[in-house]
Scaffold this motif. Structure first.
Motif, mmCIF file in Angstrom:
data_model
loop_
_atom_site.group_PDB
_atom_site.id
_atom_site.type_symbol
_atom_site.label_atom_id
_atom_site.label_comp_id
_atom_site.label_asym_id
_atom_site.label_seq_id
_atom_site.Cartn_x
_atom_site.Cartn_y
_atom_site.Cartn_z
ATOM 1 N N VAL A 290 21.930 -30.329 5.504
ATOM 2 C CA VAL A 290 22.200 -29.743 4.191
ATOM 3 C C VAL A 290 20.906 -29.120 3.670
ATOM 4 N N LYS A 291 20.944 -27.854 3.361
ATOM 5 C CA LYS A 291 19.811 -27.150 2.759
ATOM 6 C C LYS A 291 20.164 -26.827 1.310
ATOM 7 N N ILE A 292 19.252 -27.116 0.397
ATOM 8 C CA ILE A 292 19.469 -26.881 -1.027
ATOM 9 C C ILE A 292 18.619 -25.691 -1.457
ATOM 10 N N HIS A 293 19.251 -24.741 -2.092
ATOM 11 C CA HIS A 293 18.545 -23.584 -2.647
ATOM 12 C C HIS A 293 19.027 -23.412 -4.089
ATOM 13 N N ALA A 294 18.081 -23.352 -5.033
ATOM 14 C CA ALA A 294 18.466 -23.216 -6.438
ATOM 15 C C ALA A 294 17.390 -22.461 -7.192
ATOM 16 N N ASP A 295 17.821 -21.715 -8.175
ATOM 17 C CA ASP A 295 16.891 -21.047 -9.089
ATOM 18 C C ASP A 295 16.688 -21.973 -10.281
ATOM 19 N N VAL A 296 15.437 -22.349 -10.557
ATOM 20 C CA VAL A 296 15.146 -23.304 -11.628
ATOM 21 C C VAL A 296 14.004 -22.801 -12.505
ATOM 22 N N GLY A 297 13.951 -23.346 -13.688
ATOM 23 C CA GLY A 297 12.856 -23.048 -14.601
ATOM 24 C C GLY A 297 13.046 -21.766 -15.376
ATOM 25 N N PRO A 298 12.172 -21.553 -16.351
ATOM 26 C CA PRO A 298 12.297 -20.371 -17.209
ATOM 27 C C PRO A 298 12.071 -19.053 -16.469
ATOM 28 N N ASN A 299 11.319 -19.083 -15.374
ATOM 29 C CA ASN A 299 11.070 -17.866 -14.601
ATOM 30 C C ASN A 299 11.974 -17.775 -13.378
ATOM 31 N N ALA A 300 12.987 -18.632 -13.313
ATOM 32 C CA ALA A 300 13.952 -18.671 -12.194
ATOM 33 C C ALA A 300 13.245 -18.783 -10.852
ATOM 34 N N SER A 301 12.322 -19.735 -10.762
ATOM 35 C CA SER A 301 11.636 -19.988 -9.496
ATOM 36 C C SER A 301 12.648 -20.472 -8.460
ATOM 37 N N ARG A 302 12.432 -20.098 -7.217
ATOM 38 C CA ARG A 302 13.344 -20.484 -6.140
ATOM 39 C C ARG A 302 12.919 -21.835 -5.581
ATOM 40 N N LEU A 303 13.837 -22.804 -5.592
ATOM 41 C CA LEU A 303 13.595 -24.139 -5.068
ATOM 42 C C LEU A 303 14.376 -24.290 -3.770
ATOM 43 N N SER A 304 13.688 -24.701 -2.715
ATOM 44 C CA SER A 304 14.340 -24.932 -1.427
ATOM 45 C C SER A 304 13.991 -26.334 -0.954
#
Length: 86
Positions: free
Chosen positions: A56-70
């Motif tokens: 399972v790979k998780i990818h999400a846009d987070v934070g006020p600047n929409a940083s990419r989290l993987s």
């Protein structure tokens, strides 16, 4: 004979919630699994042991600047159990 090896695999939906400091990701992600095992029949009872790997790979846009989290939420497990037919 009483020994039955088996293998399997497939895709599925994984429900993931993870926290890293103030960042919380809670969502569903597609993943896969593969595994193999052995069942030993003893009359109306069977013992089994198996190994399974889930990817399972998780990818999400987070934070006020929409940083990419993987993140990699992959893992494996060993299971053993008893089956009773009635």
């Amino acid at each position: 004979g009483p020994f039955t090896p088996y293998r399997g695999g497939g895709t599925g939906v994984h429900f993931v919630r993870t926290e890293a400091g103030a960042v919380v990701v809670s969502d569903t992600f597609m993943g896969y699994h593969v595994g193999a095992g052995l069942q030993v029949a003893l009359g109306r009872v069977a013992l089994f042991g198996e190994y399974r790997y889930m990817g399972v790979k998780i990818h999400a846009d987070v934070g006020p600047n929409a940083s990419r989290l993987s993140l990699d939420a992959s893992g494996s497990n060993l299971r053993a159990g008893l089956t009773l037919w009635f």
